[in-house]
Each structure stands twice: as structure tokens, then as C-alpha cells.
Enzyme design. Structure first.
Site, mmCIF file in Angstrom:
data_model
loop_
_atom_site.group_PDB
_atom_site.id
_atom_site.type_symbol
_atom_site.label_atom_id
_atom_site.label_comp_id
_atom_site.label_asym_id
_atom_site.label_seq_id
_atom_site.Cartn_x
_atom_site.Cartn_y
_atom_site.Cartn_z
ATOM 1 N N CYS A 125 0.689 -1.277 0.109
ATOM 2 C CA CYS A 125 0.001 0.050 0.186
ATOM 3 C C CYS A 125 0.704 1.221 -0.029
ATOM 4 O O CYS A 125 2.135 1.228 0.371
ATOM 5 C CB CYS A 125 -0.694 0.071 1.435
ATOM 6 N N ASP A 132 -5.815 -3.145 11.697
ATOM 7 C CA ASP A 132 -4.819 -2.510 11.698
ATOM 8 C C ASP A 132 -4.646 -2.112 13.241
ATOM 9 O O ASP A 132 -5.324 -2.061 13.972
ATOM 10 C CB ASP A 132 -5.248 -1.248 10.868
HETATM 11 O O1 LIG Z 1 -0.591 4.121 4.350
HETATM 12 C C1 LIG Z 1 -1.084 5.313 4.716
HETATM 13 O O2 LIG Z 1 -0.472 6.429 4.750
HETATM 14 C C2 LIG Z 1 -2.499 5.321 5.246
HETATM 15 C C3 LIG Z 1 -3.150 6.420 5.426
HETATM 16 C C4 LIG Z 1 -4.438 6.493 6.005
HETATM 17 C C5 LIG Z 1 -5.306 5.328 5.939
HETATM 18 C C6 LIG Z 1 -4.407 3.991 5.724
HETATM 19 C C7 LIG Z 1 -3.113 4.195 5.251
HETATM 20 N N1 LIG Z 1 -2.575 2.997 4.995
HETATM 21 C C8 LIG Z 1 -2.925 1.753 5.644
HETATM 22 O O3 LIG Z 1 -2.441 1.335 6.818
HETATM 23 C C9 LIG Z 1 -2.325 0.097 7.054
HETATM 24 C C10 LIG Z 1 -0.890 -0.108 7.777
HETATM 25 O O4 LIG Z 1 0.224 0.347 7.134
HETATM 26 P P1 LIG Z 1 1.600 0.233 7.701
HETATM 27 O O5 LIG Z 1 2.021 -1.160 7.074
HETATM 28 O O6 LIG Z 1 1.440 0.077 9.454
HETATM 29 O O7 LIG Z 1 2.390 1.400 7.281
HETATM 30 C C11 LIG Z 1 -2.251 -0.586 5.681
HETATM 31 O O8 LIG Z 1 -3.640 -1.191 5.727
HETATM 32 C C12 LIG Z 1 -2.419 0.464 4.552
HETATM 33 O O9 LIG Z 1 -3.369 0.163 3.460
#
Ligand SMILES: O=C(O)c1ccccc1N[C@@H]1O[C@H](COP(=O)(O)O)[C@@H](O)[C@H]1O
Length: 208
Positions: free
Chosen positions: A7, A123
């Protein structure tokens, strides 16, 4: 095999590198974030991708008509709602819906049962942050959601911990953003290492 979503894709170079590493899905963030990407850029990237790659739009409390317009314009394949979107908001879309829940305690389990979506993403809860925090949470809680539909595990996953996460939770998919970045950009080496770790977990091969 556990599916893998990378992502926070912001460039064609990052997108193609993720696809070359074997990622099944790419995430494009349309919410407040350092990874926020302009819809015109997403459309350009999507049009240059090979087939068989799922393009996921990440939204936070967006107006339904905006989501519909952006998904159609960008050519998205799935919608990820990462805010306080309720069960009704998540119904009636022409795309598969992934609803994200930020896990603090077991209360998310009852919440999940109120939704009829394609998958539930779990998450970490970080006050004041929606996602992309690089913070993990107690995977034993995620394990308790087994049997409640498809679970997408997210939050602080990386090449170093994803094998243990998969063996603990047995998710339908994992979703990684921060853990495969270097200085805020997707790092091909880290993406390759993540995919290798996921394959090891899938094959039951202990960490080498
Ligand atoms: O990635 C981002 O900046 C973000 C911003 C707002 C909502 C979701 C976002 N990403 C999602 O967050 C989780 C975990 O990310 P990480 O691997 O802990 O950095 C993942 O599901 C992204 O899709």
C-alpha cells in the site's frame, strides 16, 4: 498462498517494482497521508499496469459520490475504507469492499459482525492516526477473529515479522506500507524480502 497488498504506491516505478516482486494488490491512498496520491497520477499508473493486479483505493470517511467518481476514473478494482464508515456506508458498491478496523481490544470482534463486506482489515490503533503508522498490534486478538470471514492483517508488518504474523493469524491477506519503505519510498529489496518471507510462511519453512 496468503495474498499480499503493498500500500501507499505513489509512482509507476514503485508500482511496477511491487508487481515484479509478486504483490497481488497495490494500494493507492486518497486520504490525508504523506502517501496521498493525485487521482490523475493513479489513473496514469493503473493504465500502465499489467493484467492480474488488484488496484485498491484507500479512503477515510470520504463522501460516497466522491469515492464512486474516483474509483471509476482511476480504474480501481476494490475499495478500502479506513475511517469510521458504518455498515450501511459499506453496502451497495459495485466494487469489493475492504473495511478496516483499528484494534485496541476484543471489542472489534463484535463490530466486525455488523458488516457485510468482502474482507475485514485489522490495523493497529494509534491515537490521531488513521493508518500507515508502521505500528503492529497483538496478533493473538486478530487470531480470535478467525472464522468471521476474510481477514487482512495490517499494521507494522515487515520482512522481519510477517512470517510470525502469518503463522499466528492465518490471514486471507497481509497489507504492508511502512515496512517495505526506505526514507518514505517503496524499497524493492524490502518488497522482495517480504514476498520471500510470505512464501516461507506459506510453505511452512522455518525462518532461514
Ligand atoms: O498508508 C497510509 O499512509 C494510510 C493513510 C491513511 C489510511 C490508511 C493508510 N494505509 C494503510 O495503513 C495500514 C498499515 O500501514 P503500515 O504497514 O503500518 O504502514 C495498511 O492497511 C495500509 O493500507
Amino acid at each position: 498462498m496468503v495474498r499480499v497488498k503493498i500500500c501507499g504506491i505513489t509512482t509507476l516505478e514503485e508500482a511496477l517494482a511491487a508487481v515484479d516482486c509478486g504483490a497481488h494488490a497495490l494500494g493507492f491512498v486518497f486520504a490525508e497521508s504523506p502517501r496521498r496520491v493525485d487521482p490523475v497520477q493513479v489513473r496514469r499508473i493503473v493504465q500502465k499496469l499489467p493484467p492480474f493486479v488488484c488496484k485498491v483505493g484507500v479512503f477515510v470517511n470520504a463522501r460516497r459520490d466522491d469515492v464512486f467518481r474516483l474509483a471509476a476514473y482511476c480504474g480501481l478494482d476494490a475499495l478500502q475504507f479506513h475511517g469510521e464508515e458504518g455498515p450501511e456506508y459499506c453496502r451497495g458498491w459495485r466494487w469489493p469492499v475492504i473495511k478496516a478496523f483499528r484494534v485496541r481490544d476484543r471489542s472489534f470482534i463484535e463490530e466486525i459482525t455488523r458488516y457485510r463486506v468482502s474482507a475485514c482489515l485489522l490495523d493497529a490503533f494509534v491515537p490521531g492516526r488513521r493508518g500507515g503508522t508502521g505500528v503492529s498490534f497483538n496478533w493473538q486478538l486478530a487470531r480470535e477473529a478467525g472464522g468471521l470471514g476474510r481477514i487482512v492483517l495490517a499494521g507494522g508488518l515487515s520482512p522481519a515479522n510477517v512470517e510470525e504474523a502469518i503463522r499466528t493469524v492465518h490471514p486471507f491477506a497481509v497489507d504492508v506500507s511502512s515496512g517495505v519503505e526506505t526514507e518514505g519510498k517503496k524499497d524493492p529489496e524490502k518488497m522482495r524480502a517480504l514476498m520471500a518471507a510470505v512464501r516461507r510462511a506459506d510453505d511452512g519453512i522455518p525462518g532461514l
